[in-house]
Design a protein around this motif. Structure first.
Motif, short mmCIF file in Angstrom:
data_model
loop_
_atom_site.label_atom_id
_atom_site.label_comp_id
_atom_site.label_asym_id
_atom_site.label_seq_id
_atom_site.Cartn_x
_atom_site.Cartn_y
_atom_site.Cartn_z
N ASP A 35 0.82 -1.25 -0.04
CA ASP A 35 0.11 -0.07 -0.11
C ASP A 35 0.90 1.28 -0.07
N TRP A 84 -2.16 3.11 10.08
CA TRP A 84 -2.67 2.12 8.89
C TRP A 84 -3.36 0.65 9.46
N ARG A 137 -7.19 -0.27 9.64
CA ARG A 137 -7.44 -1.65 9.05
C ARG A 137 -8.03 -2.58 9.94
N TYR A 138 -7.60 -2.64 11.20
CA TYR A 138 -7.90 -3.73 12.12
C TYR A 138 -8.61 -3.13 13.54
#
Length: 145
Positions: free
Chosen positions: A18, A113, A117-118
């Motif tokens: 990414d 990130w 994302r999580y």
């Protein structure tokens, strides 16, 4: 118990893909060097001290049979966040100033990130996230000196 949260090896590959997209070859190479350095760091993590004795015992057993990449195979995003502050201490900060700046910057970006994302894996990590942001700020200050 099955989880939708991938292990650290998948997280790091996805992150590098990414952040590296559309970057120049020289920047991509620097990102890659930092991620290799992070992988080396994770190989040395004392999980007993950072994650607790149960995680330490599990990691020690995995390292005994398949040493390379054991941490990245076993653990997930929150475990990674617990370990990131020490990745920015003087012992692990890369010697080349450009690489060190990239290491700090990528660690900051990786933290953001992973949080985005999580979020389910970050639920109990508020203190560790704060510790990581403090380590990022301190590393930036040390590098400016």
């Amino acid at each position: 118990m099955e989880t939708d949260i991938p292990h650290v090896d998948v997280i790091l590959r996805s992150f590098l893909q990414d952040v590296g997209a559309g970057r120049s070859p020289s920047v991509g190479a620097r990102y890659y060097r930092v991620m290799v350095h992070l992988s080396c760091y994770l190989e040395s993590v004392d999980a007993d001290a950072v994650l607790g004795t149960a995680a330490g015992t599990l990691l020690a057993a995995e390292r005994e049979f398949h040493p390379y990449g054991a941490f990245r195979r076993l653990f997930t995003a929150h475990d990674l966040v617990f370990c990131l502050p020490d990745f920015l201490n003087d012992r692990w900060l890369m010697r080349d100033p450009a690489d060190a700046r990239t290491q700090i910057s990528l660690t900051d970006r990786l933290l953001r990130w992973v949080r985005h994302r999580y979020p389910d894996d970050m639920f109990y990590c508020a203190c560790e996230i704060r510790e990581c942001t403090v380590a990022i700020s301190q590393a930036r200050r040390r590098l400016r000196r």
